[in-house]
Design a protein around this motif. Structure first.
Motif, short mmCIF file in Angstrom:
data_model
loop_
_atom_site.label_atom_id
_atom_site.label_comp_id
_atom_site.label_asym_id
_atom_site.label_seq_id
_atom_site.Cartn_x
_atom_site.Cartn_y
_atom_site.Cartn_z
N ASP A 123 76.83 -20.36 -23.32
CA ASP A 123 77.51 -20.17 -22.16
C ASP A 123 76.74 -20.67 -21.02
O ASP A 123 77.19 -20.80 -19.72
CB ASP A 123 78.17 -18.69 -21.88
CG ASP A 123 77.02 -17.66 -21.86
OD1 ASP A 123 75.84 -17.71 -22.59
OD2 ASP A 123 77.21 -16.74 -21.06
N SER A 124 75.45 -20.83 -21.04
CA SER A 124 74.38 -21.31 -20.05
C SER A 124 74.66 -22.83 -19.76
O SER A 124 74.35 -23.34 -20.70
CB SER A 124 73.21 -20.85 -20.42
OG SER A 124 72.18 -21.52 -19.73
N ASP A 125 74.76 -23.13 -18.59
CA ASP A 125 74.76 -24.74 -18.33
C ASP A 125 73.46 -25.23 -18.58
O ASP A 125 73.25 -26.21 -18.97
CB ASP A 125 75.09 -24.86 -16.81
CG ASP A 125 76.70 -24.84 -16.68
OD1 ASP A 125 77.54 -24.90 -17.63
OD2 ASP A 125 77.09 -24.51 -15.47
N PHE A 126 72.38 -24.36 -18.38
CA PHE A 126 71.17 -25.00 -18.30
C PHE A 126 70.79 -25.24 -19.68
O PHE A 126 70.15 -26.23 -20.27
CB PHE A 126 70.07 -23.89 -17.70
CG PHE A 126 68.68 -24.53 -17.95
CD1 PHE A 126 67.90 -25.20 -17.21
CD2 PHE A 126 67.86 -23.63 -18.83
CE1 PHE A 126 66.82 -25.70 -17.50
CE2 PHE A 126 66.45 -24.06 -19.04
CZ PHE A 126 65.93 -24.91 -18.24
N ASP A 152 74.15 -18.83 -29.57
CA ASP A 152 73.83 -17.82 -28.58
C ASP A 152 74.51 -16.59 -29.03
O ASP A 152 75.64 -16.55 -29.44
CB ASP A 152 74.34 -18.24 -27.37
CG ASP A 152 73.96 -17.18 -26.17
OD1 ASP A 152 73.00 -16.53 -26.46
OD2 ASP A 152 74.18 -17.24 -25.14
N LEU A 153 73.88 -15.47 -28.92
CA LEU A 153 74.28 -14.15 -29.51
C LEU A 153 75.02 -13.50 -28.39
O LEU A 153 75.98 -12.98 -28.68
CB LEU A 153 73.16 -13.33 -29.87
CG LEU A 153 72.56 -13.81 -31.15
CD1 LEU A 153 71.21 -12.99 -31.57
CD2 LEU A 153 73.21 -14.02 -32.31
N MET A 154 74.72 -13.61 -27.12
CA MET A 154 75.39 -13.09 -26.13
C MET A 154 76.05 -13.84 -25.14
O MET A 154 75.53 -14.75 -24.59
CB MET A 154 74.41 -12.40 -25.21
CG MET A 154 73.38 -11.49 -25.98
SD MET A 154 74.14 -10.15 -26.87
CE MET A 154 74.38 -8.90 -25.71
N GLY A 183 70.99 -17.73 -35.03
CA GLY A 183 71.26 -17.11 -33.74
C GLY A 183 70.23 -16.96 -32.85
O GLY A 183 69.11 -16.65 -33.24
N LEU A 184 70.35 -17.25 -31.60
CA LEU A 184 69.42 -17.42 -30.48
C LEU A 184 69.72 -16.31 -29.32
O LEU A 184 71.06 -16.30 -28.96
CB LEU A 184 69.16 -18.76 -30.13
CG LEU A 184 68.97 -20.00 -31.28
CD1 LEU A 184 69.14 -21.20 -30.32
CD2 LEU A 184 67.45 -19.68 -31.59
N SER A 185 68.69 -15.83 -28.81
CA SER A 185 69.05 -14.93 -27.70
C SER A 185 68.02 -15.32 -26.87
O SER A 185 66.84 -15.29 -27.09
CB SER A 185 68.81 -13.44 -28.09
OG SER A 185 69.28 -12.62 -26.96
#
Length: 99
Positions: free
Chosen positions: A5-8, A53-55, A84-86
């Motif tokens: 969910d992060s644009d970066f 992404d996990l979150m 899975g990455l966080s």
């Protein structure tokens, strides 16, 4: 496929797409990732790797992985690798692979 969910993060992962010279899909939440996975399978194609992404909002990486695994099992298709990455500071230094 990369799910974040992060644009970066998505922008950074887009550079990998250029390095690998392969088709690379992006999703902004877990439900979108599941929908793209299901649609690709309908075309008799598979994702070899899903960076998850996990979150995330809407459906997090854990929920999305469960939906993907349930779909793969019920459809009798091979399992995609899901990593899975966080980037959560509380999880800093930890690496987890959802089952």
């Amino acid at each position: 496929m990369a799910v974040d969910d992060s644009d970066f993060a998505l922008k950074a992962l887009e550079h990998l797409k250029l390095d690998f010279k392969r088709e690379f899909h992006f999703a902004r939440n877990g439900f979108e990732a599941f929908s793209k996975h299901k649609a690709l399978c309908a075309d008799r194609q598979l994702y070899h790797l899903i960076l998850m992404d996990l979150m995330m909002p809407v459906s997090d990486g854990y929920e999305a992985t469960k939906m993907i695994r349930d779909f793969e099992m019920s459809s009798g298709i091979p399992r995609s690798y899901i990593c899975g990455l966080s980037s959560n500071e509380a999880d800093e230094g930890k690496f987890r692979v959802p089952q």
